[in-house]
Write a protein that holds these residues in place. Structure first.
Motif, mmCIF file in Angstrom:
data_model
loop_
_atom_site.group_PDB
_atom_site.id
_atom_site.type_symbol
_atom_site.label_atom_id
_atom_site.label_comp_id
_atom_site.label_asym_id
_atom_site.label_seq_id
_atom_site.Cartn_x
_atom_site.Cartn_y
_atom_site.Cartn_z
ATOM 1 N N GLN A 48 0.970 -1.085 0.045
ATOM 2 C CA GLN A 48 0.116 0.238 0.005
ATOM 3 C C GLN A 48 0.971 1.290 -0.050
ATOM 4 O OE1 GLN A 48 -3.575 -0.377 2.408
ATOM 5 N NE2 GLN A 48 -2.777 -2.361 3.422
ATOM 6 N N SER A 49 0.299 2.327 -0.102
ATOM 7 C CA SER A 49 1.162 3.659 -0.294
ATOM 8 C C SER A 49 2.113 3.908 0.791
ATOM 9 C CB SER A 49 0.145 4.898 -0.485
ATOM 10 O OG SER A 49 -0.915 5.122 0.588
ATOM 11 N N PRO A 50 3.357 4.121 0.583
ATOM 12 C CA PRO A 50 4.240 4.368 1.783
ATOM 13 C C PRO A 50 3.620 5.922 2.039
ATOM 14 C CG PRO A 50 5.298 4.390 -0.108
ATOM 15 C CD PRO A 50 3.770 4.091 -0.608
ATOM 16 N N HIS A 51 4.356 6.094 3.366
ATOM 17 C CA HIS A 51 4.469 7.541 3.988
ATOM 18 C C HIS A 51 5.763 8.377 3.437
ATOM 19 C CE1 HIS A 51 0.886 6.834 6.278
ATOM 20 N NE2 HIS A 51 1.493 5.534 6.712
ATOM 21 N N TYR A 109 9.329 21.367 -6.819
ATOM 22 C CA TYR A 109 9.616 19.905 -7.001
ATOM 23 C C TYR A 109 8.117 19.005 -6.739
ATOM 24 C CZ TYR A 109 14.155 20.192 -9.107
ATOM 25 O OH TYR A 109 15.107 19.939 -10.087
ATOM 26 N N GLN A 110 7.710 17.942 -7.292
ATOM 27 C CA GLN A 110 6.779 17.093 -6.606
ATOM 28 C C GLN A 110 7.510 15.975 -6.463
ATOM 29 O OE1 GLN A 110 3.913 17.239 -10.142
ATOM 30 N NE2 GLN A 110 2.423 17.995 -8.389
ATOM 31 N N VAL A 111 7.342 15.208 -5.526
ATOM 32 C CA VAL A 111 7.678 13.984 -5.194
ATOM 33 C C VAL A 111 6.642 12.986 -4.458
ATOM 34 C CG1 VAL A 111 9.410 12.762 -3.629
ATOM 35 C CG2 VAL A 111 9.849 15.151 -4.121
ATOM 36 N N TYR A 112 6.521 11.760 -5.087
ATOM 37 C CA TYR A 112 5.856 10.745 -4.348
ATOM 38 C C TYR A 112 6.503 9.479 -4.529
ATOM 39 C CZ TYR A 112 4.423 9.153 -9.000
ATOM 40 O OH TYR A 112 4.180 8.543 -10.341
ATOM 41 N N ALA A 113 6.119 8.274 -3.771
ATOM 42 C CA ALA A 113 6.843 7.097 -3.808
ATOM 43 C C ALA A 113 5.818 5.977 -3.850
ATOM 44 C CB ALA A 113 7.577 6.875 -2.566
ATOM 45 N N THR A 114 6.353 4.775 -4.473
ATOM 46 C CA THR A 114 5.677 3.539 -4.300
ATOM 47 C C THR A 114 6.548 2.577 -3.890
ATOM 48 O OG1 THR A 114 6.376 3.115 -6.784
ATOM 49 C CG2 THR A 114 4.318 4.108 -6.529
ATOM 50 N N GLY A 115 5.880 1.536 -3.224
ATOM 51 C CA GLY A 115 6.705 0.410 -2.631
ATOM 52 C C GLY A 115 6.517 -0.745 -3.528
ATOM 53 N N GLY A 171 3.512 -1.164 -5.800
ATOM 54 C CA GLY A 171 2.060 -0.816 -5.101
ATOM 55 C C GLY A 171 1.530 0.549 -5.503
ATOM 56 N N GLU A 172 0.633 1.075 -4.702
ATOM 57 C CA GLU A 172 0.066 2.295 -4.804
ATOM 58 C C GLU A 172 1.041 3.501 -4.502
ATOM 59 O OE1 GLU A 172 -3.278 2.149 -2.031
ATOM 60 O OE2 GLU A 172 -4.089 0.265 -3.057
ATOM 61 N N ALA A 173 0.806 4.641 -4.990
ATOM 62 C CA ALA A 173 1.597 5.642 -4.862
ATOM 63 C C ALA A 173 1.211 6.267 -3.614
ATOM 64 C CB ALA A 173 1.327 6.724 -6.003
ATOM 65 N N SER A 174 2.339 7.165 -2.894
ATOM 66 C CA SER A 174 1.830 8.028 -1.673
ATOM 67 C C SER A 174 1.386 9.258 -2.277
ATOM 68 C CB SER A 174 3.329 8.249 -1.049
ATOM 69 O OG SER A 174 4.217 9.036 -1.800
ATOM 70 N N ASP A 175 1.123 10.088 -1.043
ATOM 71 C CA ASP A 175 0.659 11.440 -1.214
ATOM 72 C C ASP A 175 1.848 12.139 -2.063
ATOM 73 O OD1 ASP A 175 -1.571 10.765 -0.191
ATOM 74 O OD2 ASP A 175 -1.245 11.754 1.756
#
Length: 2037
Positions: free
Chosen positions: A1406-1409, A1471-1477, A1484-1488
């Motif tokens: 699921q989306s990480p923090h 910059y925009q940053v997001y993460a997926t596991g 998985g799903e993307a974070s905020d």
């Protein structure tokens, strides 16, 4: 042409005459071209006769020729065929050489390597061929020389021969002989020793004795081609026999005659090998040539005899002949003949070498040749044989074809020679040529015929006509005429009036001149009956061939035959008849062929005609040969000749000639006729004139024959010119003629009397100046010694001969044998000068001194004496005491009656030289000084040397050093001085007489020098992996040569040829202090060489010795290669590898680490195992059985672990399995038990089967086994006994074997069957979205009821879950919520049972923090935490980040890393940053999304006084005063204008931040506005300044009254006086803008709230997609800033107020302006006027309601495309709409200037017929962009690569304006560009378009944002303008990073600039201008979406109201960009503003 009337004929004749006159004049005037410099080929370098070469060396044969034009060189074979290239064996080079490269022996080809070649040179004047070139290649072959035994009688001579194999005999020569007693014999010219090496190579041994028999002999040879020398393989011996009695001479060779050849000037040996006892005598004779008489050979220095061998040195041609060797002793004799041929090189010469002969004249070439022997003489013309073999070639009458190159060849068996000559034609000759002629013709009788022939030539030919071989004369029906044209051609015509059938036949025109004949014939066929014209009698000479054609007329003729005596011919072999009527009779004879022949012609109707021909055969006379008596006749002898002519027709005429002249009685010769066939010639008394050729001529009607015989008469010599006494002046060339004749021709010789009186004479010695040529005595440069009596003698063997004696006297003037001499004397000593004159006395002698008469009376120091000698007079001049003035030229002049002579004596009075002066220093250095001085008077004795004396200033002149300098120089260098030292220098001159005084001394100080010593105590030590520390001490103080300033430390990689890299270190003044330097950024564990040199102000000293050192070890940069694994057993694997390349080890590899783990646990670092080893393979033990392992290998050095290898995988071997984990035995009835089990925990392989064992308990019964398939987990045992306990156990088997047995379990069959579950508690793992099944196998009687509970809740079936018949539970498409406990309950009346399963669901994470941890100017640090609900193990993260205007980038982050640094970011950028596991299931799903920015701001304004410095005509800008806001400045744009002007002038668009900049060419005392745009990566800041230039005198001017003070940044806009102050735009614009912003903001917030729940653009689970809000504030002095990081709006958009922006000079990009401004307060000047265009092309635009058409097709991952939306009217005043053909941004973020990712969107009118571009219709991509854009037919966007015509697609007015014809696509964004083009640069950059033109293939992209700011402002956007013009200029545009990626880091583009129109309107400063937003061209390629374009429709029905728009937005049917179209009061979205979609 018909027959001409008389007056017409007169006209023709007049015209012809005129033409002829003109032609003749033309020929006279046309001079022949000067071709004197043109000539045929001549050989410059002719190849030699023989070319022998070895296959190992090859050969080149050169052939060069000259000529004009330059001849072409062709190589040919002896048969004349051309020679071509044979690859590798023979080739012809470009310069004409024939090249034979070296070749292998097996490649030898006879036709190439043993061939006769010749070189042919040719040009247009002819060809010549070289002499024969015999090429012979010799292949290196092994050969051996043998020496055979020689048998010899003691006392005789022996000859040992060195036998050389025949195949190398031509190339191998004997160079020496050797004995085994180390005696060596070489060829010698002295022939008196016992051992003699003959010229032919034999060893000659005289008087052989017994001692000679004990030696062995070897010869040494040399190969002349290869240079190889070798000793003979065998050793020869002499077999000496003792004589037994007397032996007669016996020839040992066996033959009595032999032949020998030798070259001229070589030595030759004639052998006469004989043995005899007693030792014989040898005599040699030579036969007199042509006789059998012989004479003894005269022996002298040149001809020697050694025993019987005759040796001739330096052979001459006269030595040729037959020699006889006679051998005698007392017993008998023997003889042997030898023919000797002395070959002399052949040479030839043709006289004359070139001659020019007029046409018809004779030409004679004489071939003069030398050499011996000469076998043949032959002639060639232009390379072709002529068949002539005499030395003289005579051409009686030269014709045109005779011109060319002639060659004479002389040949013998060995060689050949040639000479060439050229024959040129005098004048110009062209043989006649028929240029135009009549053709065969067939016609009816009646009409007239005109036949025409045109011929040319020089001289002009005459043309005649023939009909069937008979000449045509003019008559009443046949007329012939001709004339000459202007160009010299002759036109001749034949007119036949009213042609008859009888006129048919073969017509011929013949053009003839003296240089040739040309003719043309064709038939004229006239229809009619056959007709044969009369044939005249034909006379022919016997033996010739008769050829006659029947003259037939009429047409058509079927046949023509010949008859004789009514018999059709042919009747014999000699006769041939042809169908055309030709009869040929060969070798005509009178008896058989003289007759009348009849020709018969017939046609098909049978009509015929006949004609007769009488043939008469005539016979030529035949003369019987005759001759005088043999041999010459004596004078007075009687002679007679008889000429008899027995054959030939009578009458005969017989005549006699002598030497071609008819014989008359006056010669004393009489002739008399004898009958009709004879004549007799009688000479009563022969006299000398009778000698010559007598010829008898016999002639008759058939022709003439002649016979000639020669008469020679012996005549004694008689004088033609008798010599007489002669006197000649001395030195002249004397010539005395002496000529006589007689037969044979007398030989004239000259002799000179011995002594002074005649009497005894001797032959004249041949010398350089005396020669006799054809009887004439020549004495060149005659002298007194040639005076005397001379005898001329003429002898021919008839009589006693003639002789005459004459006196030759030489008249000599006085002569001095020595014309000039030098005489020296020392000053002050006496001297005597002498002159001796020879010549005819009396002689008088006078003396001159320096050309003045010397009289001893005037100076008593001089005395003159004379002495009479036998040959002349001696005169002496004495000087008592010499002085310097006596150095003069003394001349004595002698005179006699025949002339005078003089001699000079150069008197030199010598003394010591004077001292040198003017000593100067030309140059000096540290160790040398260059001096110059003036040469002093040398005392008349050459200066031998100068001595330079020098000393240190403090030393005395006794302690001096000297330098010797040659006396001829006046400059010298003194060396070996010490630097920085004071010296005194002086100079002395010296000659033979003595030394001068010293010159004055000069003082010098030597210069400093570079240090001469090396730095000391150098140490190099490693600091770390990339750093070395170098320490050293200065050189010794004495080696400094000045003050040391510092050191150069050089370093480089050891063992390379690269140059040193030097760093400079300053000198440390502290005494003894060590210097040190750290060398950084070096390669890891690499050896470096370090050198150091000291330097002072002069330069650097010597380099120190190299010090080498390694940097510290690093980690290996490459993994071990060739990693491989091999499974050994079920628990061991061998891993092997190859160590990394040495260069990548970065140190010494100590160990290797093998990292391994089971593949399914590999992701977990904690589960990995490590094994170290030093070897290159290892065995891993203790592994799990039958398990796939993943392994990596890495190398370790002292620096740490290196790079890991690519993972490899191996599986351990299978083994027997463990025991089944659990076993149940359940009663099924009174005779059955169900056994169930769980599989082994470690199957150790693939289970193949299970074995169930059963045994009745207690009894000793056998154990029963039952095999069960591997997929079956239960077994029903039947046929059991009731109430009897049974024991059960189970084993599992793999392919290896049977495993351990499970625990035993006991059960007893029974009638009662309680409910039991055979399945076991288990844990099941299911993958997300896949099906799962959980078993529940139960037994019982009655049948048990099965129920399930899920997580404690009763199960009820649904779509996803259901119960299967066997009790199992099936779950379809498992999701995360299905994980948990599942319990199965079975119950019957007896018992109940239950089991519990655990279900684990493996799902993507699921989306990480993601949280922000820290920021810097170029990096972000983020913290990552997994989602708490994740069950499956997390393998890692993927971090996604993107700049505000750029593409998404990713980074992999390991699961253990809680923080991650994102580096190399842009300073001050959002910059925009997001993460997926991700785990083994997937991503998985993307974070905020985390919105952040790097630190740093746009540039900060400086204070004006610190920035601006003003002068009278310039202003200096100090750019260092600007603050960079934390981000480095990239560049500045500088613009200026006068305060009262509207347009800005750009000064520079690329000012670097570190520099000061001066704006020049300003006017003094003038107010200016200055606009500065400062750029860094965070953005740009614009500042405006007012300033006034100073006056010329430097004063200031009064400030302008602008109502706002002075010094403000923004200039005031001039206002009309009648307008109130508060209407100033500077006040109104911000006020209005604020109101607009507030109103729009409220609207936007409302709309946004209604859409808050729309899906995230990226398709993720986020509800809101955040965007950055642009904010803009305006005010005097404010910096424009469109960003605020703290504002965020869910819709992502707040419209900024209009901005006042920096301009793009010369460009008005606002497409809408012309439409918007059709009406309003400003004058009608809004339509741009371009002076270069026709002003009538566009009409002034009025502004009717403009229909708005807004189909905004917006594509996104979650969005929908909507159909055509109604268009809305826009009225004037609605200033901010999207215009047609405007390119705009439709973005989530403003993109970076990345050319590969930007996309342009453009609006343009709807087109019904528009066909989208395949793949991406509707979007506009830059070239090369991947075509993954969504296409939709309703989208009307413009792809970049194509151009489209504009169409009136919907019946209305489709276009607001009419485009200019030269624009391909009028979709321009810039108003200015609708009239005029800006230069566009292609993707490579650099093309410059000037002015409007069709080249602009995409005007829709004319003013992209990157172009307007990147290109024009420079910096990272692109290359700066080469020329940044103001209005009207066409600048060169380098399209910045939009075209040129990689120009530095990308940076967000600035807002679009406002600019002024060309038409002097003030848009930027008017009320309207700040209200107008700009439509602009820009690009976008968003990260997740592709966007359509907005279109304008001309249909009024498309408009919508504000309310309708609001509803559309709420229904999500209108794209947000539609909002831009619906603005009220000119406020709202602008064409540039950015929003989220």
């Amino acid at each position: 042409m018909a027959y001409m009337m008389p007056n017409e004929r007169l006209k023709w004749l007049t015209l012809c005459a005129a033409v002829v006159v003109l032609a003749s004049v033309g020929n006279t005037l046309a001079a022949n071209p000067a071709d004197s410099d043109q000539k045929g080929p001549v050989f410059l370098k002719e190849p030699t006769n023989r070319i022998d070469f070895s296959n190992s060396t090859g050969a080149e044969i050169e052939c060069k020729s000259s000529g004009n034009p330059m001849p072409e060189i062709i190589w040919i074979r002896s048969d004349g065929t051309a020679v071509g290239d044979v690859p590798g064996l023979r080739q012809i080079s470009s310069d004409g050489k024939l090249v034979f490269p070296p070749f292998r022996a097996e490649d030898y080809r006879q036709e190439v390597h043993a061939q006769v070649y010749a070189c042919l040179a040719r040009n247009q004047f002819g060809s010549i061929i070289s002499r024969d070139v015999h090429v012979r290649a010799v292949v290196s072959q092994h050969y051996e020389e043998d020496i055979h035994k020689a048998f010899v009688i003691r006392g005789n001579s022996a000859i040992l021969k060195c036998d050389i194999p025949s195949f190398v005999a031509d190339f191998v020569n004997v160079i020496s002989w050797h004995t085994d007693q180390e005696e060596n014999f070489y060829p010698d010219t002295e022939y008196d020793g016992k051992y003699l090496v003959l010229p032919s190579g034999e060893l000659h041994i005289r008087e052989v004795g017994p001692e000679d028999g004990y030696k062995s002999y070897q010869c040494r040879t040399k190969h002349r081609l290869t240079g190889e020398t070798r000793l003979s393989a065998t050793k020869g011996r002499l077999v000496i026999t003792e004589p037994v009695g007397s032996v007669g001479p016996r020839l040992t060779s066996g033959d009595d005659s032999r032949t020998t050849k030798v070259q001229l000037s070589h030595s030759v040996t004639l052998l006469c090998p004989a043995q005899a006892f007693p030792v014989p005598f040898y005599r040699w004779y030579k036969f007199i040539e042509g006789t059998t008489r012989k004479q003894a050979v005269v022996l002298n220095d040149r001809v020697k005899q050694v025993s019987g061998t005759l040796i001739i040195k330096d052979a001459v041609v006269e030595d040729s002949g037959k020699y006889l060797c006679v051998v005698n002793n007392s017993v008998g004799g023997e003889s042997v003949e030898t023919v000797l041929t002395v070959t002399a090189p052949l040479s030839a010469k043709i006289d004359p070498p070139t001659q020019t002969i007029d046409f018809g004249r004779p030409a004679v070439f004489t071939c003069q040749y030398t050499g011996n022997p000469i076998k043949t003489v032959s002639w060639m013309k232009d390379g072709k044989a002529m068949g002539h073999s005499e030395p003289v070639l005579r051409i009686e009458s030269v014709k045109k074809e005779d011109k060319g190159m002639y060659q004479c060849f002389v040949r013998n068996d060995q060689e050949s020679a040639e000479a060439s000559a050229e024959l040129k034609l005098g004048g110009r000759f062209d043989p006649p040529v028929i240029r135009q002629a009549f053709q065969e013709e067939t016609m009816e009788p009646g009409p007239s015929v005109f036949l025409k022939c045109v011929a040319g030539g020089n001289p002009t030919p005459e043309i005649s006509w023939e009909l069937d071989g008979k000449k045509i004369a003019n008559n009443d029906r046949f007329q012939v005429g001709q004339y000459v044209t202007v160009n010299g051609d002759v036109v001749s015509y034949l007119n036949i009036t009213s042609v008859h059938a009888n006129d048919g036949g073969l017509y011929k025109c013949i053009a003839k001149s003296k240089v040739g004949v040309a003719e043309h014939s064709a038939k004229l066929n006239v229809y009619g009956l056959p007709y044969i014209r009369q044939m005249e009698k034909k006379a022919i000479v016997a033996g010739e061939t008769l050829m006659v054609t029947c003259p037939v007329a009429g047409y058509p003729i079927d046949s023509i035959v010949w008859e004789r005596d009514n018999r059709a011919l042919p009747i014999n072999r000699k006769q041939k008849v042809f169908p055309n009527g030709t009869l040929i009779i060969e070798n005509v004879e009178r008896n058989s062929d003289q007759a009348t022949y009849t020709c018969v012609a017939k046609n098909q109707e049978g009509y015929s005609a006949r004609g007769s021909l009488e043939v008469q055969v005539m016979v030529l006379p035949r003369i019987i040969p005759f001759a005088f008596e043999e041999g010459p006749a004596q004078v007075g002898q009687y002679l007679t000749l008889h000429c008899s002519v027995p054959g030939g027709d009578l009458p005969l005429l017989i005549e006699w000639t002598l030497n071609g002249i008819a014989i008359g009685d006056e010669l004393g010769i009489s002739t008399e006729r004898v009958g009709s066939r004879g004549s007799v010639l009688t000479i009563e008394a022969v006299e000398a004139p009778h000698a010559g050729n007598f010829t008898c001529h016999a002639s008759n009607l058939a022709g003439q024959q002649r016979y000639t015989t020669l008469l020679n008469v012996y005549v004694p010599p008689r004088w033609i010119l008798e010599p007489t006494d002669k006197a000649f002046a001395q030195g002249s060339d004397a010539k005395v003629e002496c000529k006589a004749d007689g037969f044979p021709k007398p030989q004239v010789t000259w002799k000179k009397a011995v002594g002074d009186t005649p009497g005894e004479y001797k032959d004249l010695k041949k010398s350089d100046n005396i020669r006799v040529e054809e009887g004439t005595l020549h004495i060149d440069n005659i002298q007194k010694t040639n005076e005397g009596y001379y005898l001329c003698e003429a002898i021919n063997g008839i009589g006693s001969g003639l002789s005459a004696v004459i006196m030759v006297s030489v008249q000599a003037p006085p002569e001095f044998t020595e014309k000039l001499r030098n005489q020296t004397a020392r000053r002050g000593e006496p001297a005597v000068l002498q002159c001796e004159a020879k010549g005819e006395k009396p002689i008088g002698i006078l003396w001159n001194m320096n050309n003045m008469r010397l009289d001893p009376k005037n100076d008593n120091r001089y005395t003159i004496r004379e002495e009479i000698l036998s040959a002349g007079v001696m005169s002496s001049l004495s000087i008592k005491r010499t002085e310097r003035s006596d150095s003069a030229l003394f001349t004595c002049v002698a005179t006699n009656a025949f002339g005078s002579d003089d001699a000079s004596i150069n008197m030199i009075v010598q003394e010591v030289p004077e001292m040198p002066y003017a000593l100067k220093v030309l140059d000096k250095s540290g160790r040398s000084v260059q001096l110059s001085w003036a040469q002093p008077y040398d005392g008349n004795s050459p200066l031998n040397r100068y001595i330079i004396e020098f000393k240190r200033s403090r030393a005395s002149w006794d302690e001096i050093d000297r330098v010797m300098v040659p006396g001829h120089t006046t400059e010298a260098q003194v060396q070996k001085l010490s630097p920085a030292t004071t010296y005194n220098i002086r100079i002395v001159a010296e000659n033979e007489i003595g030394s001068s005084q010293s010159s004055e001394a000069v003082t010098i100080i030597t210069a400093e020098e570079a240090p001469s010593g090396k730095p000391q105590n150098i140490k190099v030590e490693p600091v770390n992996q990339t750093t070395l520390r170098v320490t050293w001490k200065p050189p010794a103080r004495s080696d400094w040569n000045g003050e040391i300033l510092g050191y150069y430390v050089g370093y480089k990689l050891s063992n390379t040829n690269s140059s040193y890299i030097f760093e400079t270190i300053n000198f440390i003044t502290e005494e003894g202090k060590e210097h040190n330097l750290e060398l950084n950024n070096l390669r890891v564990y690499t050896q470096y060489s370090v050198v150091i040199q000291a330097f002072n102000k002069i330069g650097a000293g010597p380099l120190s010795d190299e010090e080498k050192q390694f940097t510290a070890e690093g980690t290996p940069s490459q993994p071990p290669s060739d990693t491989a694994c091999t499974t050994l057993t079920s628990q061991t694997i061998r891993v092997s590898w190859v160590s990394p390349p040495l260069e990548s080890a970065n140190g010494v590899i100590k160990t290797y680490k093998v990292v391994y783990a089971p593949s399914d646990e590999w992701y977990d670092e904690t589960k990995r195992h490590y094994k170290k080893t030093a070897s290159s393979d290892t065995v891993l033990h203790g592994l799990k059985k039958y398990t796939n392992y993943t392994m990596q290998v890495l190398a370790t050095t002292a620096g740490g672990d290196g790079v890991r290898s690519v993972p490899i995988h191996c599986q351990t071997e299978p083994d027997v399995p463990e025991a089944p984990t659990d076993v149940k035995a359940l009663v099924m009835g009174n005779a059955a038990i169900l056994v169930s089990w769980r599989p082994p925990a470690q199957p150790n392989g693939i289970i193949t089967q299970y074995t169930v064992y059963s045994k009745a308990e207690g009894a000793e019964t056998e154990t029963k086994t039952q095999k069960v398939p591997h997929y079956q987990m239960s077994f029903e045992a039947t046929e059991l006994e009731k109430n009897k306990p049974y024991e059960f156990w189970v084993t599992a088997s793999t392919t290896i074997g049977e495993g351990q047995q499970s625990k035993s379990i006991v059960a007893m069959p029974s009638d009662q069957v309680p409910a039991k579950i055979a399945s076991f508690d288990d844990t099941f793992t299911a993958t997300f979205k896949e099906d799962a099944k959980m078993p529940c196998l139960a037994v019982g009687a009655p049948q048990p009821e099965i129920t399930w509970k899920i997580k404690g809740v009763e199960f009820s079936a649904n779509d996803r879950m259901r119960l299967l018949p066997d009790g199992s539970l099936l779950i379809k498409s498992v999701n995360r919520q299905d994980a948990g406990d599942y319990s199965c309950h079975a119950e019957n009346s007896i018992a109940k049972d239950s089991i519990t399963h655990k279900l684990i669901v493996l799902a993507p994470p699921q989306s990480p923090h993601v949280t922000l941890s820290a920021t810097t100017t170029d990096a972000l640090t983020v913290r990552l935490k997994p989602h708490e609900g994740d069950t499956a193990p997390l393998h890692g993260y993927t971090l996604h980040y993107k700049p505000e205007f750029g593409e998404w980038e990713t980074a992999e982050v390991s699961v253990d890393s809680q923080k991650h640094n994102i580096e190399n970011l842009l300073c001050g950028s959002r910059y925009q940053v997001y993460a997926t596991g991700f785990n083994n299931i997937g991503a998985g799903e993307a974070s905020d999304i985390l919105n952040t920015r790097t630190k740093g701001q746009k540039p900060k304004l400086p204070e004006k006084p610190r920035f601006i410095e003003v002068s009278s005509n310039s202003v200096s800008l100090h750019f260092k005063a600007w603050k960079d806001g934390g981000c480095p400045m990239s560049h500045f744009v500088v613009e200026s204008k006068k305060r009262d002007q509207l347009e800005w002038n750009q000064i520079s668009n690329n000012v670097k931040p570190d520099n000061n900049y001066v704006v020049l060419d300003l006017e003094p005392a003038t107010w200016y506005n200055l606009r500065i745009t400062a750029h860094n990566s965070a953005g740009f800041t614009v500042a405006e300044y007012d300033f006034a230039t100073l006056t010329v005198t430097g004063g200031t001017i009064a400030p302008l009254d602008d109502g706002m003070g002075h010094g403000n940044v923004h200039a005031r806009i001039p206002m009309p006086a009648w307008m109130p102050e508060w209407l100033d735009l500077n006040f109104m614009v911000p006020l209005i803008a604020t109101v607009v912003v507030v109103a729009v903001g409220i609207c936007v917030v409302c709309v946004a709230l209604s859409r808050r729940r729309s899906d995230d653009m990226r398709g993720g689970q986020k509800d809101v997609y955040y965007d950055v809000v642009y904010n803009q504030t305006m005010g005097p002095g404010a910096t424009l800033d469109k960003r605020r990081p703290d504002l965020r709006d869910e819709l992502g958009y707040i419209a900024p107020p209009n901005r006042k922006l920096p301009p793009v000079p010369g460009s008005n990009y606002n497409t809408c302006d012309r439409i918007k401004r059709g009406r309003g307060g400003l004058r009608s000047n809004h339509s741009t006027w371009d002076p270069r265009r026709n002003p009538n092309l566009y009409e002034e635009l009025k502004a009717p309601p403009v229909p708005m058409h807004g189909n905004a097709n917006i594509y996104g991952h979650g969005g929908h495309a909507h159909g055509n939306v109604e268009c809305h009217y826009r009225h004037p005043g609605m200033e901010d709409e999207i215009c047609p053909y405007a390119t705009f941004h439709l973005l989530g973020f403003r993109e970076e200037m990345d050319p590969t990712k930007a996309m342009n969107f453009q609006t343009f009118p709807h087109q019904n017929g528009h066909t989208p571009v395949p793949g991406h219709a509707g979007t506009m991509l830059p070239p090369g962009h991947p075509g993954h854009v969504h296409s939709r037919s309703g989208s009307q966007s413009m792809p970049r690569a194509n151009r489209y015509q504009r169409k009136n697609s919907q019946g209305g007015q489709s276009s607001i304006y009419t485009p200019a014809p030269e624009y391909d696509d009028p979709a321009n964004c810039a108003e200015e560009d609708q009239y005029r083009r800006y230069t566009r640069v292609n993707s490579q950059g650099g093309s410059l378009y000037s002015g409007p033109g069709p080249e602009y293939d995409d005007p829709a992209n004319c003013a992209p944002e990157e172009d307007q700011y990147g290109s024009q402002y420079g910096g990272p956007y692109g290359q700066p303008y080469d020329h940044y013009g103001s209005r009207g200029s066409m600048g060169r545009r380098s399209i910045g990073s939009a075209r040129n990626p990689g120009n530095g880091s990308p940076e967000p583009p600035p807002p679009p600039p406002r600019n002024h129109d060309m038409s002097n309107s003030s848009f930027n400063d008017s009320k309207e201008s700040n209200e107008i937003s700009e439509a602009e061209c820009d690009r976008d390629h968003g990260p997740r979406g592709n966007y359509g374009a907005v279109k304008r429709s001309p249909q009024p029905k498309d408009q919508r109201t504000t309310e309708e728009m609001r509803k559309l937005i709420e229904r999500n049917e209108a794209g947000p960009k539609q909002l831009q179209l619906q603005q009220t009061n000119g406020a709202g979205f602008t064409a540039y503003d950015t929003m989220a979609v």
